[in-house]
Design a protein around this motif. Structure first.
Motif, PDB file in Angstrom:
ATOM      1  N   LEU A  88      32.890  50.813  29.559  1.00 26.50           N
ATOM      2  CA  LEU A  88      33.902  50.040  30.270  1.00 26.50           C
ATOM      3  C   LEU A  88      35.025  50.964  30.760  1.00 26.50           C
ATOM      4  CD1 LEU A  88      34.558  47.094  31.046  1.00 26.50           C
ATOM      5  CD2 LEU A  88      35.780  46.902  28.879  1.00 26.50           C
ATOM      6  N   SER A  89      35.379  51.942  29.943  1.00 27.46           N
ATOM      7  CA  SER A  89      36.400  52.920  30.334  1.00 27.46           C
ATOM      8  C   SER A  89      35.939  53.757  31.524  1.00 27.46           C
ATOM      9  CB  SER A  89      36.733  53.846  29.160  1.00 27.46           C
ATOM     10  OG  SER A  89      37.241  53.111  28.088  1.00 27.46           O
ATOM     11  N   LEU A  90      34.686  54.192  31.501  1.00 23.49           N
ATOM     12  CA  LEU A  90      34.166  54.963  32.638  1.00 23.49           C
ATOM     13  C   LEU A  90      34.074  54.107  33.892  1.00 23.49           C
ATOM     14  CD1 LEU A  90      31.393  57.265  31.174  1.00 23.49           C
ATOM     15  CD2 LEU A  90      33.668  57.882  31.977  1.00 23.49           C
ATOM     16  N   ASN A  91      33.778  52.843  33.723  1.00 22.78           N
ATOM     17  CA  ASN A  91      33.748  51.917  34.844  1.00 22.78           C
ATOM     18  C   ASN A  91      35.128  51.860  35.505  1.00 22.78           C
ATOM     19  OD1 ASN A  91      34.208  49.306  36.154  1.00 22.78           O
ATOM     20  ND2 ASN A  91      32.193  48.721  35.400  1.00 22.78           N
ATOM     21  N   THR A  92      36.153  51.724  34.690  1.00 24.32           N
ATOM     22  CA  THR A  92      37.530  51.681  35.200  1.00 24.32           C
ATOM     23  C   THR A  92      37.903  52.997  35.867  1.00 24.32           C
ATOM     24  OG1 THR A  92      38.155  50.098  33.501  1.00 24.32           O
ATOM     25  CG2 THR A  92      39.944  51.324  34.539  1.00 24.32           C
ATOM     26  N   LEU A  93      37.551  54.094  35.224  1.00 26.28           N
ATOM     27  CA  LEU A  93      37.872  55.418  35.763  1.00 26.28           C
ATOM     28  C   LEU A  93      37.248  55.630  37.132  1.00 26.28           C
ATOM     29  CD1 LEU A  93      39.124  58.234  35.452  1.00 26.28           C
ATOM     30  CD2 LEU A  93      37.038  58.902  34.193  1.00 26.28           C
ATOM     31  N   TRP A  94      36.042  55.102  37.353  1.00 22.71           N
ATOM     32  CA  TRP A  94      35.376  55.299  38.639  1.00 22.71           C
ATOM     33  C   TRP A  94      36.246  54.808  39.795  1.00 22.71           C
ATOM     34  CZ3 TRP A  94      34.084  52.567  42.880  1.00 22.71           C
ATOM     35  CH2 TRP A  94      33.295  53.236  43.825  1.00 22.71           C
ATOM     36  N   SER A  95      36.851  53.652  39.637  1.00 21.60           N
ATOM     37  CA  SER A  95      37.698  53.112  40.719  1.00 21.60           C
ATOM     38  C   SER A  95      38.836  54.056  41.045  1.00 21.60           C
ATOM     39  CB  SER A  95      38.258  51.747  40.324  1.00 21.60           C
ATOM     40  OG  SER A  95      37.223  50.817  40.192  1.00 21.60           O
ATOM     41  N   TRP A  96      39.421  54.643  40.023  1.00 23.98           N
ATOM     42  CA  TRP A  96      40.514  55.595  40.252  1.00 23.98           C
ATOM     43  C   TRP A  96      39.997  56.857  40.913  1.00 23.98           C
ATOM     44  CZ3 TRP A  96      45.506  54.624  40.213  1.00 23.98           C
ATOM     45  CH2 TRP A  96      45.913  53.424  39.616  1.00 23.98           C
ATOM     46  N   LEU A  97      38.858  57.361  40.466  1.00 24.12           N
ATOM     47  CA  LEU A  97      38.306  58.581  41.053  1.00 24.12           C
ATOM     48  C   LEU A  97      37.940  58.374  42.520  1.00 24.12           C
ATOM     49  CD1 LEU A  97      36.044  59.779  38.111  1.00 24.12           C
ATOM     50  CD2 LEU A  97      38.115  60.912  38.961  1.00 24.12           C
ATOM     51  N   PHE A  98      37.279  57.268  42.825  1.00 25.98           N
ATOM     52  CA  PHE A  98      36.789  57.050  44.182  1.00 25.98           C
ATOM     53  C   PHE A  98      37.876  56.534  45.118  1.00 25.98           C
ATOM     54  CE2 PHE A  98      34.491  55.058  47.651  1.00 25.98           C
ATOM     55  CZ  PHE A  98      33.472  55.970  47.890  1.00 25.98           C
ATOM     56  N   PHE A  99      38.510  55.434  44.752  1.00 24.98           N
ATOM     57  CA  PHE A  99      39.483  54.810  45.649  1.00 24.98           C
ATOM     58  C   PHE A  99      40.894  55.343  45.475  1.00 24.98           C
ATOM     59  CE2 PHE A  99      36.220  51.386  45.541  1.00 24.98           C
ATOM     60  CZ  PHE A  99      35.910  51.410  46.886  1.00 24.98           C
ATOM     61  N   GLY A 100      41.314  55.543  44.244  1.00 30.96           N
ATOM     62  CA  GLY A 100      42.682  55.983  43.991  1.00 30.96           C
ATOM     63  C   GLY A 100      42.914  57.441  44.343  1.00 30.96           C
ATOM     64  N   TRP A 101      42.028  58.307  43.836  1.00 31.02           N
ATOM     65  CA  TRP A 101      42.236  59.750  44.006  1.00 31.02           C
ATOM     66  C   TRP A 101      41.307  60.374  45.034  1.00 31.02           C
ATOM     67  CZ3 TRP A 101      41.775  59.461  38.099  1.00 31.02           C
ATOM     68  CH2 TRP A 101      42.961  58.966  37.560  1.00 31.02           C
ATOM     69  N   LYS A 102      40.367  59.565  45.566  1.00 31.86           N
ATOM     70  CA  LYS A 102      39.447  59.994  46.629  1.00 31.86           C
ATOM     71  C   LYS A 102      38.698  61.274  46.266  1.00 31.86           C
ATOM     72  CE  LYS A 102      42.168  57.503  50.009  1.00 31.86           C
ATOM     73  NZ  LYS A 102      42.743  56.654  48.994  1.00 31.86           N
ATOM     74  N   GLN A 103      38.141  61.250  45.073  1.00 29.53           N
ATOM     75  CA  GLN A 103      37.370  62.375  44.537  1.00 29.53           C
ATOM     76  C   GLN A 103      35.894  61.975  44.466  1.00 29.53           C
ATOM     77  OE1 GLN A 103      38.656  65.492  43.700  1.00 29.53           O
ATOM     78  NE2 GLN A 103      40.479  64.668  44.713  1.00 29.53           N
ATOM     79  N   GLY A 104      35.195  62.106  45.594  1.00 29.49           N
ATOM     80  CA  GLY A 104      33.810  61.648  45.677  1.00 29.49           C
ATOM     81  C   GLY A 104      32.878  62.306  44.683  1.00 29.49           C
ATOM     82  N   ALA A 105      32.993  63.620  44.506  1.00 30.81           N
ATOM     83  CA  ALA A 105      32.102  64.333  43.580  1.00 30.81           C
ATOM     84  C   ALA A 105      32.346  63.892  42.146  1.00 30.81           C
ATOM     85  CB  ALA A 105      32.297  65.841  43.722  1.00 30.81           C
ATOM     86  N   LEU A 106      33.609  63.790  41.744  1.00 32.71           N
ATOM     87  CA  LEU A 106      33.918  63.355  40.385  1.00 32.71           C
ATOM     88  C   LEU A 106      33.523  61.898  40.166  1.00 32.71           C
ATOM     89  CD1 LEU A 106      37.357  65.100  39.749  1.00 32.71           C
ATOM     90  CD2 LEU A 106      35.107  65.721  38.822  1.00 32.71           C
ATOM     91  N   ALA A 107      33.710  61.071  41.188  1.00 35.47           N
ATOM     92  CA  ALA A 107      33.288  59.670  41.081  1.00 35.47           C
ATOM     93  C   ALA A 107      31.772  59.593  40.903  1.00 35.47           C
ATOM     94  CB  ALA A 107      33.727  58.888  42.317  1.00 35.47           C
ATOM     95  N   PHE A 108      31.047  60.443  41.617  1.00 38.65           N
ATOM     96  CA  PHE A 108      29.594  60.442  41.481  1.00 38.65           C
ATOM     97  C   PHE A 108      29.178  60.900  40.083  1.00 38.65           C
ATOM     98  CE2 PHE A 108      25.331  62.371  42.270  1.00 38.65           C
ATOM     99  CZ  PHE A 108      24.662  61.179  42.488  1.00 38.65           C
ATOM    100  N   ALA A 109      29.812  61.950  39.569  1.00 38.68           N
ATOM    101  CA  ALA A 109      29.519  62.400  38.200  1.00 38.68           C
ATOM    102  C   ALA A 109      29.833  61.288  37.196  1.00 38.68           C
ATOM    103  CB  ALA A 109      30.310  63.669  37.888  1.00 38.68           C
ATOM    104  N   ASP A 110      30.960  60.619  37.404  1.00 35.95           N
ATOM    105  CA  ASP A 110      31.355  59.519  36.523  1.00 35.95           C
ATOM    106  C   ASP A 110      30.322  58.401  36.544  1.00 35.95           C
ATOM    107  OD1 ASP A 110      33.867  57.944  35.159  1.00 35.95           O
ATOM    108  OD2 ASP A 110      32.798  56.639  36.550  1.00 35.95           O
ATOM    109  N   ILE A 111      29.863  58.028  37.714  1.00 37.58           N
ATOM    110  CA  ILE A 111      28.942  56.892  37.808  1.00 37.58           C
ATOM    111  C   ILE A 111      27.581  57.242  37.212  1.00 37.58           C
ATOM    112  CG2 ILE A 111      27.914  57.168  40.115  1.00 37.58           C
ATOM    113  CD1 ILE A 111      28.563  54.156  40.551  1.00 37.58           C
ATOM    114  N   LEU A 112      27.181  58.509  37.297  1.00 38.05           N
ATOM    115  CA  LEU A 112      25.926  58.908  36.654  1.00 38.05           C
ATOM    116  C   LEU A 112      26.049  58.814  35.132  1.00 38.05           C
ATOM    117  CD1 LEU A 112      24.765  61.943  38.815  1.00 38.05           C
ATOM    118  CD2 LEU A 112      23.963  59.561  38.907  1.00 38.05           C
ATOM    119  N   LEU A 113      27.161  59.277  34.601  1.00 38.48           N
ATOM    120  CA  LEU A 113      27.401  59.150  33.164  1.00 38.48           C
ATOM    121  C   LEU A 113      27.526  57.675  32.777  1.00 38.48           C
ATOM    122  CD1 LEU A 113      27.829  60.456  30.436  1.00 38.48           C
ATOM    123  CD2 LEU A 113      30.227  60.815  31.049  1.00 38.48           C
TER     124      LEU A 113
END
Length: 161
Positions: A88-113
């Motif tokens: 659930l924490s990683l789910n929340t973090l994904w939104s921040w990585l992708f939409f908030g901080w616009k970090q596509g690579a980190l968002a992709f790593a997060d979603i794989l984990l």
């Protein structure tokens, strides 16, 4: 367990789950306009679909966690419920990585984990309450789709992500 305890438990798991959803939504306040400005694959869903889908998924997730908690209690189900909270924490973090901080690579790593943790949670839930595990299947399917979409959007928008 008495009805009052069960209602409190269900309310608690719903509160935890929807609090995580709200924290993720905070990062997504301007998501619709950002999403509209991205180069998207032809198969990308419209932005208006995400809210209803995620609302339903979060409700199913909360119910699943509640069923596991109700079946075994916190102590006996702690490993499974900790997996739930971690994903659930990683789910929340994904939104921040992708939409908030616009970090596509980190968002992709997060979603794989996140996918790995959803599968681990599903397996742990299966061992305790089969219906709870089944309630996570739509979530797993959606996040699997979202991971492919995340990768495609990230690759198509190198200047924005």
């Amino acid at each position: 367990m008495q009805m009052r305890g069960q209602l409190l438990g269900l309310s608690g798991w719903a509160l935890i789950t929807f609090l995580a959803a709200a924290l993720g939504a905070r990062a997504s306040i301007s998501a619709a306009s950002f999403y509209a400005n991205l180069a998207l694959p032809a198969w990308a869903p419209p932005a208006s679909l995400f809210g209803p889908v995620w609302s339903a998924l979060y409700a199913l997730m909360a119910l699943a966690a509640f069923l596991v908690w109700r079946e075994r209690g916190w102590r006996a189900a702690a490993p499974a419920l900790m997996l739930y909270l971690l994903q659930l924490s990683l789910n929340t973090l994904w939104s921040w990585l992708f939409f908030g901080w616009k970090q596509g690579a980190l968002a992709f790593a997060d979603i794989l984990l996140l996918l790995v943790l959803i599968v681990a949670t599903l397996i742990a839930f299966w061992r305790i309450h089969k219906l709870a595990a089944c309630l996570l299947l739509p979530y797993l399917a959606w996040v699997s789709f979202a991971s492919v979409l995340n990768h495609a959007v990230w690759q198509a928008n190198p200047g924005l992500l």
